[in-house]
Design a protein around this motif. Sequence first.
Motif, PDB file in Angstrom:
ATOM      1  N   ALA A  12      -0.917  11.702   6.736  1.00 16.16           N
ATOM      2  CA  ALA A  12      -1.171  11.336   5.577  1.00 16.16           C
ATOM      3  C   ALA A  12      -1.695  13.300   6.280  1.00 16.16           C
ATOM      4  O   ALA A  12      -1.819  13.392   5.282  1.00 16.16           O
ATOM      5  N   TYR A  19       0.845  15.418   7.324  1.00 16.89           N
ATOM      6  CA  TYR A  19       2.244  15.703   5.547  1.00 16.89           C
ATOM      7  C   TYR A  19       0.527  17.070   4.990  1.00 16.89           C
ATOM      8  O   TYR A  19       1.592  17.431   3.839  1.00 16.89           O
ATOM      9  N   ASN A  42       9.643  15.801  -1.810  1.00 16.60           N
ATOM     10  CA  ASN A  42       9.919  14.586  -1.492  1.00 16.60           C
ATOM     11  C   ASN A  42       7.960  15.064  -3.170  1.00 16.60           C
ATOM     12  O   ASN A  42       8.381  13.207  -3.653  1.00 16.60           O
ATOM     13  N   ARG A  43       7.687  15.788  -3.070  1.00 16.96           N
ATOM     14  CA  ARG A  43       6.967  15.816  -3.908  1.00 16.96           C
ATOM     15  C   ARG A  43       7.824  15.926  -5.632  1.00 16.96           C
ATOM     16  O   ARG A  43       6.626  15.615  -6.457  1.00 16.96           O
ATOM     17  N   GLY A  86       0.239   4.293  -0.637  1.00 18.26           N
ATOM     18  CA  GLY A  86       0.381   4.792   0.456  1.00 18.26           C
ATOM     19  C   GLY A  86       0.446   6.275   0.121  1.00 18.26           C
ATOM     20  O   GLY A  86       1.055   7.118  -0.131  1.00 18.26           O
ATOM     21  N   SER A  87      -0.799   6.560  -1.236  1.00 18.74           N
ATOM     22  CA  SER A  87      -0.220   7.589  -2.161  1.00 18.74           C
ATOM     23  C   SER A  87      -0.703   9.276  -2.008  1.00 18.74           C
ATOM     24  O   SER A  87      -0.902  10.244  -1.618  1.00 18.74           O
ATOM     25  N   GLY A  88      -1.853   9.047  -0.506  1.00 19.11           N
ATOM     26  CA  GLY A  88      -1.823  10.223   0.814  1.00 19.11           C
ATOM     27  C   GLY A  88      -2.814  11.101  -0.625  1.00 19.11           C
ATOM     28  O   GLY A  88      -3.717  10.538  -0.720  1.00 19.11           O
ATOM     29  N   ASP A 105      -4.291   4.271  -0.656  1.00 21.21           N
ATOM     30  CA  ASP A 105      -3.729   4.574   0.736  1.00 21.21           C
ATOM     31  C   ASP A 105      -4.995   3.778   1.865  1.00 21.21           C
ATOM     32  O   ASP A 105      -6.123   3.486   1.724  1.00 21.21           O
ATOM     33  N   ILE A 106      -4.550   3.856   3.016  1.00 24.62           N
ATOM     34  CA  ILE A 106      -4.999   3.634   3.886  1.00 24.62           C
ATOM     35  C   ILE A 106      -5.942   4.106   5.064  1.00 24.62           C
ATOM     36  O   ILE A 106      -7.412   4.457   5.688  1.00 24.62           O
ATOM     37  N   ALA A 113      -6.396   1.031   1.376  1.00 24.15           N
ATOM     38  CA  ALA A 113      -6.326  -0.689   1.234  1.00 24.15           C
ATOM     39  C   ALA A 113      -4.617  -0.354   2.147  1.00 24.15           C
ATOM     40  O   ALA A 113      -4.521   0.398   2.150  1.00 24.15           O
ATOM     41  N   ASP A 114      -4.682  -1.145   3.045  1.00 24.67           N
ATOM     42  CA  ASP A 114      -3.119  -1.674   3.367  1.00 24.67           C
ATOM     43  C   ASP A 114      -2.579  -2.526   2.733  1.00 24.67           C
ATOM     44  O   ASP A 114      -2.561  -3.380   2.510  1.00 24.67           O
ATOM     45  N   VAL A 115      -1.602  -1.258   2.426  1.00 27.13           N
ATOM     46  CA  VAL A 115      -0.167  -1.910   1.448  1.00 27.13           C
ATOM     47  C   VAL A 115       0.382  -3.557   1.895  1.00 27.13           C
ATOM     48  O   VAL A 115       0.963  -3.899   1.167  1.00 27.13           O
ATOM     49  N   VAL A 170       6.075   5.889  -2.510  1.00 26.97           N
ATOM     50  CA  VAL A 170       7.465   6.815  -2.227  1.00 26.97           C
ATOM     51  C   VAL A 170       6.858   7.843  -0.399  1.00 26.97           C
ATOM     52  O   VAL A 170       6.006   7.907  -0.040  1.00 26.97           O
ATOM     53  N   LEU A 213       5.887   2.824   7.697  1.00 35.11           N
ATOM     54  CA  LEU A 213       5.223   1.359   7.558  1.00 35.11           C
ATOM     55  C   LEU A 213       5.787   0.135   8.711  1.00 35.11           C
ATOM     56  O   LEU A 213       7.507  -0.230   8.200  1.00 35.11           O
TER      57      LEU A 213
HETATM   58  N1  SAM Z   1       3.025   9.127  -1.357  1.00 32.14           N
HETATM   59  C1  SAM Z   1       2.626  10.520  -0.628  1.00 32.14           C
HETATM   60  C2  SAM Z   1       3.946  11.119  -0.923  1.00 32.14           C
HETATM   61  O1  SAM Z   1       4.955  10.430  -1.113  1.00 32.14           O
HETATM   62  O2  SAM Z   1       3.095  12.316  -0.764  1.00 32.14           O
HETATM   63  C3  SAM Z   1       2.502  10.747  -0.039  1.00 32.14           C
HETATM   64  C4  SAM Z   1       3.119  10.234   1.365  1.00 32.14           C
HETATM   65  S1  SAM Z   1       2.628   9.976   3.371  1.00 32.14           S
HETATM   66  C5  SAM Z   1       3.842  10.576   4.193  1.00 32.14           C
HETATM   67  C6  SAM Z   1       2.713   8.138   3.296  1.00 32.14           C
HETATM   68  C7  SAM Z   1       1.642   7.816   3.335  1.00 32.14           C
HETATM   69  O3  SAM Z   1       1.431   6.520   3.097  1.00 32.14           O
HETATM   70  C8  SAM Z   1      -0.063   8.640   4.327  1.00 32.14           C
HETATM   71  O4  SAM Z   1      -1.172   8.783   3.438  1.00 32.14           O
HETATM   72  C9  SAM Z   1      -0.518   7.023   4.687  1.00 32.14           C
HETATM   73  O5  SAM Z   1      -2.039   6.692   5.502  1.00 32.14           O
HETATM   74  C10 SAM Z   1      -0.004   5.987   4.021  1.00 32.14           C
HETATM   75  N2  SAM Z   1       0.389   4.925   4.898  1.00 32.14           N
HETATM   76  C11 SAM Z   1       0.907   4.326   5.393  1.00 32.14           C
HETATM   77  N3  SAM Z   1       0.884   3.092   6.039  1.00 32.14           N
HETATM   78  C12 SAM Z   1       0.027   2.969   5.202  1.00 32.14           C
HETATM   79  C13 SAM Z   1      -0.452   1.112   4.924  1.00 32.14           C
HETATM   80  N4  SAM Z   1      -0.053   0.509   5.631  1.00 32.14           N
HETATM   81  N5  SAM Z   1      -1.226   1.226   3.908  1.00 32.14           N
HETATM   82  C14 SAM Z   1      -1.711   2.189   3.063  1.00 32.14           C
HETATM   83  N6  SAM Z   1      -1.293   3.455   2.877  1.00 32.14           N
HETATM   84  C15 SAM Z   1      -0.470   3.516   4.005  1.00 32.14           C
END
Ligand code: SAM
Length: 265
Positions: free
Chosen positions: A16, A19, A53-54, A76-78, A102-103, A126-128, A155, A161
């Motif tokens: 996170a 990125y 990606n954004r 996984g919003s970042g 996001d985790i 939370a863990d997705v 995204v 994951l």
């Molecule tokens: N979705 C955003 C974007 O595309 O700009 C952020 C992408 S970033 C590369 C991946 C995100 O997924 C990170 O913020 C990371 O913390 C989150 N992430 C990874 N594993 C996760 C999980 N098990 N549950 C929730 N979030 C998770």
Amino acid sequence: MTHMDPSDPGSTPSIARIYDYVLGGSANFQVDREAAQVLLDAFPGERDYAWINRAFLRRAVTELCALGVDQFLDLGSGIPTVGNVHEIAHRVNPEARVAYVDIDPVAVHHARGLLDGDPRVTATEADVRDPRSVLDAPGVRGLLDLDRPVAVLVVALLDILEVDDAGALVAAYRDACAPGSALVVTNGCQMAATDAELEAFRAVLARTPTPTMTMRSADEVAALFAGYTLLEPGVVPSAAWRPDVPVTAEQAAGSNSWGAVGLRA
Ligand code: SAM
């Protein structure tokens, strides 16, 4: 697997925050900046990947708002960055609701700070991979009406994951959402990147709590959309999904990821 010391999130780099640094953000620690710089030195195209990606996310959310979708579950919003989902959605529909999940505690902390009590947006840690806990979290259950269409955003997430069956995970969210709901996915794929550049990416990722990378083919990404109808142009390099201006083959290959959007009947 490297685990972050929760009492000291600055001790281990996280995807996170790496990125965030790549996108020019400031919600990162020295350890993230060092890891990100190692990555960028070996794979300069990572910056294009992140911006493409954004930009895809912006176009997908804008199109869905135009189609009348007004609820978004961003998995996984970042770390909040320029052009957040709620900012994009609110440009089209000020009533739109966005639940970020996001985790990474730093990502959620920053999101909450940015939202400043906006009742239309929440950030949940939370863990997705545990859909029930996500869907039952107060920030999700209390904000989104799952009896109405919801766009689930996955995204730049599935690539990192660790999950046995990504299709089953996506389907769990699909089944929890009403007809008319949408799915938005990007997933990494080797396009312009060389083997050495991807190796550098894997090496940096291996130092984070999300140490693996799963590339998917276009067919594998399409399979995630079981139960959805793909919007045109289907599964394509992210830069080529309804671009603002035509993209060249070279620009499309710089995506190094597939992007797609689907709608449930
Ligand atoms: N979705 C955003 C974007 O595309 O700009 C952020 C992408 S970033 C590369 C991946 C995100 O997924 C990170 O913020 C990371 O913390 C989150 N992430 C990874 N594993 C996760 C999980 N098990 N549950 C929730 N979030 C998770």
